[in-house]
Scaffold this motif. Structure first.
Motif, PDB file in Angstrom:
ATOM      1  N   ALA A 134       0.727  -1.660  -0.204  1.00 47.13           N
ATOM      2  CA  ALA A 134       0.373   0.156  -0.199  1.00 47.13           C
ATOM      3  C   ALA A 134       0.628   1.673  -0.146  1.00 47.13           C
ATOM      4  CB  ALA A 134      -0.637   0.184   1.549  1.00 47.13           C
ATOM      5  N   ARG A 135       2.188   1.143   0.207  1.00 45.06           N
ATOM      6  CA  ARG A 135       3.014   2.655   0.371  1.00 45.06           C
ATOM      7  C   ARG A 135       3.347   2.911  -1.373  1.00 45.06           C
ATOM      8  NH1 ARG A 135       6.187   4.004   4.808  1.00 45.06           N
ATOM      9  NH2 ARG A 135       7.844   4.850   3.445  1.00 45.06           N
ATOM     10  N   ILE A 136       3.165   2.208  -1.785  1.00 53.02           N
ATOM     11  CA  ILE A 136       3.827   2.684  -3.836  1.00 53.02           C
ATOM     12  C   ILE A 136       3.259   3.882  -3.949  1.00 53.02           C
ATOM     13  CG2 ILE A 136       3.734   0.035  -4.518  1.00 53.02           C
ATOM     14  CD1 ILE A 136       1.440   0.340  -5.885  1.00 53.02           C
ATOM     15  N   THR A 137       4.588   4.406  -4.320  1.00 48.25           N
ATOM     16  CA  THR A 137       3.455   6.117  -4.959  1.00 48.25           C
ATOM     17  C   THR A 137       3.666   6.446  -6.388  1.00 48.25           C
ATOM     18  OG1 THR A 137       6.145   6.291  -5.042  1.00 48.25           O
ATOM     19  CG2 THR A 137       4.815   6.901  -2.394  1.00 48.25           C
ATOM     20  N   SER A 138       4.296   4.797  -7.067  1.00 49.05           N
ATOM     21  CA  SER A 138       3.340   5.585  -8.178  1.00 49.05           C
ATOM     22  C   SER A 138       2.011   5.972  -8.670  1.00 49.05           C
ATOM     23  CB  SER A 138       4.135   3.988  -9.332  1.00 49.05           C
ATOM     24  OG  SER A 138       5.883   3.684  -9.311  1.00 49.05           O
ATOM     25  N   PHE A 139       2.143   6.822  -9.292  1.00 46.71           N
ATOM     26  CA  PHE A 139       1.004   7.537  -9.734  1.00 46.71           C
ATOM     27  C   PHE A 139       0.282   7.574 -10.822  1.00 46.71           C
ATOM     28  CE2 PHE A 139      -2.027  11.300  -9.232  1.00 46.71           C
ATOM     29  CZ  PHE A 139      -2.676  10.441  -8.066  1.00 46.71           C
ATOM     30  N   ALA A 140      -0.904   7.528 -11.603  1.00 47.05           N
ATOM     31  CA  ALA A 140      -0.979   7.170 -12.767  1.00 47.05           C
ATOM     32  C   ALA A 140      -2.228   8.419 -12.234  1.00 47.05           C
ATOM     33  CB  ALA A 140      -2.319   6.221 -12.930  1.00 47.05           C
ATOM     34  N   ALA A 141      -2.117   9.870 -12.863  1.00 47.02           N
ATOM     35  CA  ALA A 141      -3.081  10.968 -12.965  1.00 47.02           C
ATOM     36  C   ALA A 141      -4.407  10.602 -13.681  1.00 47.02           C
ATOM     37  CB  ALA A 141      -2.332  12.315 -12.929  1.00 47.02           C
ATOM     38  N   SER A 142      -5.612  11.007 -13.945  1.00 48.90           N
ATOM     39  CA  SER A 142      -6.224  11.438 -14.225  1.00 48.90           C
ATOM     40  C   SER A 142      -6.222  12.489 -16.045  1.00 48.90           C
ATOM     41  CB  SER A 142      -7.720  11.609 -13.886  1.00 48.90           C
ATOM     42  OG  SER A 142      -8.678  11.180 -14.901  1.00 48.90           O
ATOM     43  N   GLU A 143      -6.141  12.638 -17.050  1.00 47.50           N
ATOM     44  CA  GLU A 143      -5.697  13.283 -17.979  1.00 47.50           C
ATOM     45  C   GLU A 143      -6.535  12.375 -19.248  1.00 47.50           C
ATOM     46  OE1 GLU A 143      -1.700  14.217 -18.855  1.00 47.50           O
ATOM     47  OE2 GLU A 143      -2.408  13.415 -20.872  1.00 47.50           O
ATOM     48  N   GLY A 144      -7.627  13.646 -19.769  1.00 49.95           N
ATOM     49  CA  GLY A 144      -8.667  13.287 -20.687  1.00 49.95           C
ATOM     50  C   GLY A 144      -9.746  12.061 -20.503  1.00 49.95           C
ATOM     51  N   ASP A 145      -9.405  11.191 -21.623  1.00 53.33           N
ATOM     52  CA  ASP A 145     -10.690  10.096 -21.076  1.00 53.33           C
ATOM     53  C   ASP A 145      -8.933   8.731 -20.839  1.00 53.33           C
ATOM     54  OD1 ASP A 145      -9.284   9.755 -23.422  1.00 53.33           O
ATOM     55  OD2 ASP A 145     -10.478   8.633 -24.679  1.00 53.33           O
ATOM     56  N   GLY A 146      -8.270   9.588 -20.198  1.00 50.01           N
ATOM     57  CA  GLY A 146      -6.923   8.402 -19.805  1.00 50.01           C
ATOM     58  C   GLY A 146      -5.962   8.541 -18.541  1.00 50.01           C
ATOM     59  N   TYR A 147      -4.859   8.438 -18.594  1.00 45.97           N
ATOM     60  CA  TYR A 147      -4.070   8.345 -17.622  1.00 45.97           C
ATOM     61  C   TYR A 147      -2.422   9.480 -17.973  1.00 45.97           C
ATOM     62  CZ  TYR A 147      -7.791   5.392 -14.817  1.00 45.97           C
ATOM     63  OH  TYR A 147      -8.878   5.259 -15.023  1.00 45.97           O
ATOM     64  N   ARG A 148      -2.512   9.864 -17.031  1.00 45.02           N
ATOM     65  CA  ARG A 148      -0.459   9.641 -17.167  1.00 45.02           C
ATOM     66  C   ARG A 148      -0.182   9.485 -15.376  1.00 45.02           C
ATOM     67  NH1 ARG A 148       2.362  13.381 -20.807  1.00 45.02           N
ATOM     68  NH2 ARG A 148       0.164  13.857 -22.019  1.00 45.02           N
ATOM     69  N   LEU A 149       1.159   8.561 -16.513  1.00 46.82           N
ATOM     70  CA  LEU A 149       1.517   7.491 -15.696  1.00 46.82           C
ATOM     71  C   LEU A 149       2.981   8.105 -14.766  1.00 46.82           C
ATOM     72  CD1 LEU A 149       1.895   4.764 -13.683  1.00 46.82           C
ATOM     73  CD2 LEU A 149       2.397   3.770 -15.285  1.00 46.82           C
ATOM     74  N   ASN A 150       3.702   7.968 -13.668  1.00 44.97           N
ATOM     75  CA  ASN A 150       5.288   8.284 -13.540  1.00 44.97           C
ATOM     76  C   ASN A 150       4.839   8.097 -12.053  1.00 44.97           C
ATOM     77  OD1 ASN A 150       5.851  11.319 -14.690  1.00 44.97           O
ATOM     78  ND2 ASN A 150       3.920  11.590 -13.903  1.00 44.97           N
TER      79      ASN A 150
END
Lengths: 386, 254
Positions: A134-150
């Motif tokens: 649960a401590r993972i920090t990789s983040f998929a931010a909502s963007e348009g109708d998809g995501y941007r992952l970092n």
């Protein structure tokens, strides 16, 4: 109670064994020396349909159960090979099968079954989050109708030999959710389309196993990459972990069988002080004990796999099987090493290679300490210890 | 084209062979069973021919109900249809076996299925009689080439090669023909899991042939006497020269 394999299962076992016989000890030693992936071996298994055991018939697989899948992986390791190169396809596929939409399943599963598409890689662990997922920090931010992952992943295996990657990332920050295990989501990423957004840095380990650190920068994902419900990724992942544990236990049991076979053979052949060393109790008893422990682990493993196939809860049995099997394999590895004496160290004997490989499963894919904590807490009702 | 392959269920080779107390049979209680190896190659050859030229392949065996295992193994490798000539388990001699196979082929012919090629193993792995293929060819008045290690279909003819001590013997034979195949003609594939699952569902056609007399009668089996090997050390280094010379003289090599 019926402890026998069916006639069909016996034949599957023989058939996998026949495929493995084409890849004898020198093959695995050469790979180990060259740090190379067993492409030919994985291709032969794929062509034979042995990695699609669990894919339903409607998607081009064999539609068999976990018991049958266990047979395949056990036989690979019992033959002297290493199923770690290809086992992930069996359990990683489960997330897609259980939680994917019809469209996702139709898009990927037939090609996976036919060997045109490889789903061999799963990215969960991160440098700051090992067993504490649960401590993972990789983040998929909502963007348009998809995501941007970092984000960043570590010990991501076989990514260089896979077309698809199943990845767990946060879609809501830990501080925004009531329970830490919420707000995580599963994504199926087509690595062939990821381009420069995923940087793969190989990690050298003490075994010939391709594993990597991943650095993900601004990877754009379609909404169709999401597997299951957004935010429920952790629960989706847990669903598949029992299958993973039972399959890995099967590999360990295969390892134990291999070590015991080799130890017995050497103990019978090697003559010291005028008789085979196996005539000494100090040599034969540890081999016999290792064999018995492997047999016991195997029974729990079959029980776990049968429960899983019947759709019944199998957490206690899957965890127990994983711990007992990995410990039995390690005990057998120790015994084989000791029985061989100095020769066990010689690379050409193959013992030291399997010895290194068998060690992994005491800590992976889940450490045996956490397995024990699970049994203490969830089976025996003791207080949570961590 | 239509290809028929006749196979035999035999004890797995390579294991220790023991006989039943009456000396009539191999004790198979602890043995696995398999398709006779030459015939496994014949199956592979048939599958390849059909893949290349189209048509249909049939695998046939004469044996007890359990021989359906070997028929299913052959179907798992890609054979389309299977026929069991079911026996009561006793061993049929080449005359009775030939009669049953010929009757089955004639039944197929009457039903509109003519075979272009009839493939057999050169000899079975257990009784090694070398007879059934040749006898079937004679009974059906078909040309026959035995012990082939290469096969190609060209303009309606079968081009075959046999390996001899001095090289290769090449011949061409009109089809329909009987060919007996030797191991080495190909490397049989491993049955895939989908192949096995398909084979499991396929029907096996069955009939019970009548035994005909007139063939060989088995008296008893006996195991070959294990040749005893003795090694005699004449000595070490160069000081045994005279003894070696003496030995050569005794063996009349000098």
């Amino acid at each position: 109670m019926d402890f026998d394999l069916t006639a069909d299962q016996q034949r599957y076992r023989e058939a996998v064994s026949a495929v493995c016989a084409k890849f004898p000890e020198p093959y695995w030693q050469r790979l180990d020396r060259e740090r190379r992936y067993p492409e030919e071996f994985v291709r032969a298994l794929t062509d034979g349909g042995w990695l699609s055991v669990l894919i339903p018939v409607e998607y081009g697989g064999a539609g068999l159960g976990l018991v049958d899948a266990c047979l395949v992986l056990e036989e690979i390791n019992a033959s002297g090979g290493n199923a770690a190169a290809c086992h992930a396809q069996m359990y990683t596929m489960g997330a897609l099968l259980r939680h994917g939409t019809d469209a996702q399943k139709r898009r990927y599963l037939p090609d996976i079954a036919a060997g045109r598409l490889r789903l061999q890689s799963m990215a969960v662990t991160e440098p700051e989050a090992g067993s504490d997922t649960a401590r993972i920090t990789s983040f998929a931010a909502s963007e348009g109708d998809g995501y941007r992952l970092n984000g960043q992943k570590v010990f991501t295996s076989r990514v260089q030999h896979s077309d698809l990657l199943l990845l767990l990332a946060r879609t809501r920050r830990a501080e925004e959710v009531t329970r830490r295990t919420e707000g995580l989501s599963l994504f199926l990423i087509d690595l062939r389309e990821a381009g420069d957004a995923i940087e793969v840095r190989p990690l050298e380990t003490m075994v010939n196993h391709e594993t990597n650190a991943l650095f993900i920068r601004d990877l754009r994902l379609d909404a169709s990459s999401l597997i299951g419900r957004e935010g429920d990724g952790f629960a989706h992942l847990l669903d598949g972990l029992n299958a993973e544990r039972i399959l890995i236990a099967s590999e360990s049991i295969g390892d134990a069988r291999w070590f015991v076979d080799r130890a017995v053979k050497y103990a019978q052949e090697r003559v010291v002080f005028g008789r085979p060393i196996g005539a000494n109790q100090g040599v034969q008893f540890p081999i016999a004990r290792a064999h018995m422990h492997a047999e016991a682990a195997s029974l729990v493993r079959w029980r776990a796999a049968s429960l899983f196939d019947a759709g019944r809860p199998a957490g206690a049995e899957a965890n127990t099987a994983k711990l007992l099997a990995s410990e039995a394999a390690w005990e057998a590895a120790e015994v084989a090493m000791t029985v061989h004496g100095g020769s066990g160290m010689a690379v050409e004997m193959g013992i030291e290679r399997k010895f290194r490989e068998a060690r992994l499963y005491l800590v992976a894919p889940v450490t045996n300490n956490l397995v024990t904590a699970y049994v203490a807490e969830h089976v025996l009702g003791l207080p949570r210890s961590y | 084209m239509n290809v028929l392959v006749c196979i035999k269920r035999v004890p797995a080779t390579g294991g220790h062979i023991a006989l039943t107390p009456d000396g009539q049979n191999i004790d198979t209680r602890y043995l696995g069973f398999t398709i006779s190896p030459h015939e496994e190659c014949a199956v592979e050859e048939a599958v390849r021919l059909i893949e290349k030229h189209g048509g249909s392949s049939t695998v046939l065996t004469l044996g007890p109900e359990v021989a359906t295992e070997q028929l299913r193994d052959a179907m798992a490798l890609g054979m389309d249809r299977a026929v069991l000539l079911e026996t009561d388990g006793r061993e049929w001699d080449p005359v009775a076996t030939t009669d049953a196979i010929v009757a089955a082929i004639e039944r197929d012919r009457a039903a509109g299925r003519d075979y272009d090629l009839l493939l057999f193993g050169n000899e079975s792995a257990d009784s090694a009689g070398y007879q059934v293929g040749v006898r079937v060819a004679a009974a059906l008045d078909l040309p026959c080439v035995t012990g082939i290690k290469a096969l190609e279909i060209r303009e309606g003819k079968a081009a075959v090669r046999r390996q001899t001590e001095s090289g290769w013997e090449t011949s061409e034979v009109t089809v329909p023909a009987v060919l007996t195949v030797k191991e080495g003609i190909n490397l049989p594939r491993y049955p895939s899991l989908p192949g096995r699952l398909k084979a499991k569902k396929k029907e096996i056609e069955r009939s019970r042939p009548q035994w005909v007399d007139g063939g060989l009668e088995k008296v008893r089996l006996s195991l070959p006497v294990q040749a005893a090997h003795t090694v005699e050390m004449l000595g070490q280094n160069g000081d045994v020269g005279p003894q070696v010379v003496e030995l050569f003289r005794r063996l009349r090599l000098l």
